[in-house]
Write a protein that holds these residues in place. Structure first.
Motif, mmCIF file in Angstrom:
data_model
loop_
_atom_site.group_PDB
_atom_site.id
_atom_site.type_symbol
_atom_site.label_atom_id
_atom_site.label_comp_id
_atom_site.label_asym_id
_atom_site.label_seq_id
_atom_site.Cartn_x
_atom_site.Cartn_y
_atom_site.Cartn_z
ATOM 1 N N VAL A 34 0.852 -1.197 0.000
ATOM 2 C CA VAL A 34 0.000 0.000 0.000
ATOM 3 C C VAL A 34 0.890 1.251 0.000
ATOM 4 N N ASP A 135 -12.971 0.096 3.933
ATOM 5 C CA ASP A 135 -11.916 0.120 2.917
ATOM 6 C C ASP A 135 -12.524 0.273 1.518
ATOM 7 N N GLY A 157 -8.188 0.612 6.412
ATOM 8 C CA GLY A 157 -6.896 -0.078 6.434
ATOM 9 C C GLY A 157 -6.319 -0.138 7.839
#
Lengths: 186, 195
Positions: A34, A135, A157
């Motif tokens: 990410v 999310d 997250g």
């Protein structure tokens, strides 16, 4: 309490430990990825998921030319934002939401054996399942409503990471750290 | 259990990361080695032109803009190239298609894949398929309509199916799609808007 992790056969405890360890490894790499491709701030997430602003097509096809130094080829390329378009987001949602559900369910089964009060149990299970909802809701709303909703994806997250960390720590404590008498009293 | 864990790991990797196979600058140097200066030609498609392209290829550039890079040596144009993105369910791949000064395909390179598709794309490239595109010329008008409807792969995709695995063969088709898009865009919009 449906069952007690502390009283389980050591092999089952080891299975749960391995499962949690593997999830932890996956979360670490998930976080790393990410960071590489989307970022942890709402602004960077918004750049990844928000649809590019479309300019109106001209009445006739127009051509513009400008000089292109060799160095600009890669400069332009590395500056490209990793954009998740609608098709990719449909695919991601279809493939990943069910698996997030499975992971949340497995962690919830662990929660049931932690000896927590019903309130804490409900709270943690809700946290585990709401994280992927946040999310993906954030991703879709960022794309079609407003980039401001990227904050939901960031929150989702972190909620996922928080939920996992709490469950893993409590489970390790319950299975391996509490002294035997205390285990039997809980 | 192993499958479940593997699935969980894959699940967490829910962004499909792009892998650069060849940097754009290197692709440019490989495709147009004699060019010393470049200009970028941005073609902003009108609604009807964008529609025509979409009708022919079931595709259009995301931002309605085609970009070609013309390479020059001194004042002479030595060729041009464009980068075309092809979206697949496994993530996008990018194909660089170069044209010589006469408008024939000079060279094709696959510049980007994804973590998931990299191995398949490399297997497809190793089949030698990219060399088969050299010399292809789209022509104009009706010829390009035909180009848009047929496989450009020499011998067709079927010829390569025996040589590579199933997913690499699928990637061959995607590369073919990228070359088709470049060829048609070049014939319809680059050549006709040549300066």
């Amino acid at each position: 309490m449906p069952y007690d992790l502390a009283r389980l056969d050591r092999r089952v405890k080891w299975l749960v430990t391995c499962l949690l360890g593997t999830f932890g490894l996956a979360y670490l790499f998930g976080g790393w990825m990410v960071a590489l491709y989307a970022g942890f701030t709402p602004a960077r997430v918004a750049r990844t998921y928000a649809e590019p602003t479309l300019t109106a097509a001209p009445e006739t096809t127009m051509v513009m030319e400008h000089a292109m130094p060799m160095s600009a080829f890669d400069a332009a390329d590395t500056a490209e934002v990793h954009l998740v378009d609608t098709k990719l987001l449909v695919q991601d949602t279809h493939v990943h939401v069910p698996m997030y559900g499975v992971i949340a369910a497995l962690l919830s089964v662990v929660i049931l054996g932690l000896g927590l009060s019903p309130g804490w149990g409900f709270g943690l299970i809700t946290l585990l399942f709401s994280a992927p909802w946040l999310d993906f809701a954030g991703m879709w709303l960022t794309k079609f409503a407003s980039p401001r909703f990227a904050v939901l994806t960031v929150a989702g997250g972190f909620a996922m990471g928080l939920g996992y960390t709490i469950v893993a720590l409590l489970a390790m404590r319950r299975m391996w750290l509490l002294p035997a008498p205390e285990r039997t009293n809980q | 259990m192993n499958k479940l864990i593997l699935a969980a790991v894959l699940t967490l990797l829910h962004i499909t990361p792009v892998v650069v196979l060849i940097k754009r600058e290197d692709a440019v140097k490989t495709i147009l080695p004699t060019a010393t200066a470049f200009t970028a030609r941005e073609i902003h498609l009108s609604g009807p032109d964008a529609h025509r392209l979409h009708e022919a290829l079931d595709w259009g550039p995301d931002d309605g803009r085609l970009t070609f890079y013309t390479g020059r040596s001194g004042t002479a144009a030595v060729g041009s190239l464009t980068f075309v993105r092809v979206d697949t369910p496994h993530g996008p791949l990018e194909v660089a298609v170069g044209f010589d000064a006469e408008g024939a395909v000079a060279r094709v390179e696959v510049t980007k894949a994804t973590v998931e598709t990299k191995a398949w794309v490399l297997e497809a490239v190793r089949s030698g398929v990219l060399d088969g595109y050299a010399g292809l010329k789209g022509g104009t008008g009706a010829d390009l309509q035909a180009v848009a409807r047929t496989s450009l792969l020499p011998g067709g995709a079927e010829r390569y199916r025996g040589k590579v695995g199933q997913m690499a063969a699928y990637m061959l088709e995607q590369i073919d799609k990228g070359v088709q898009r470049a060829l048609v865009s070049y014939g319809w919009f680059y050549r006709t808007n040549a300066s």
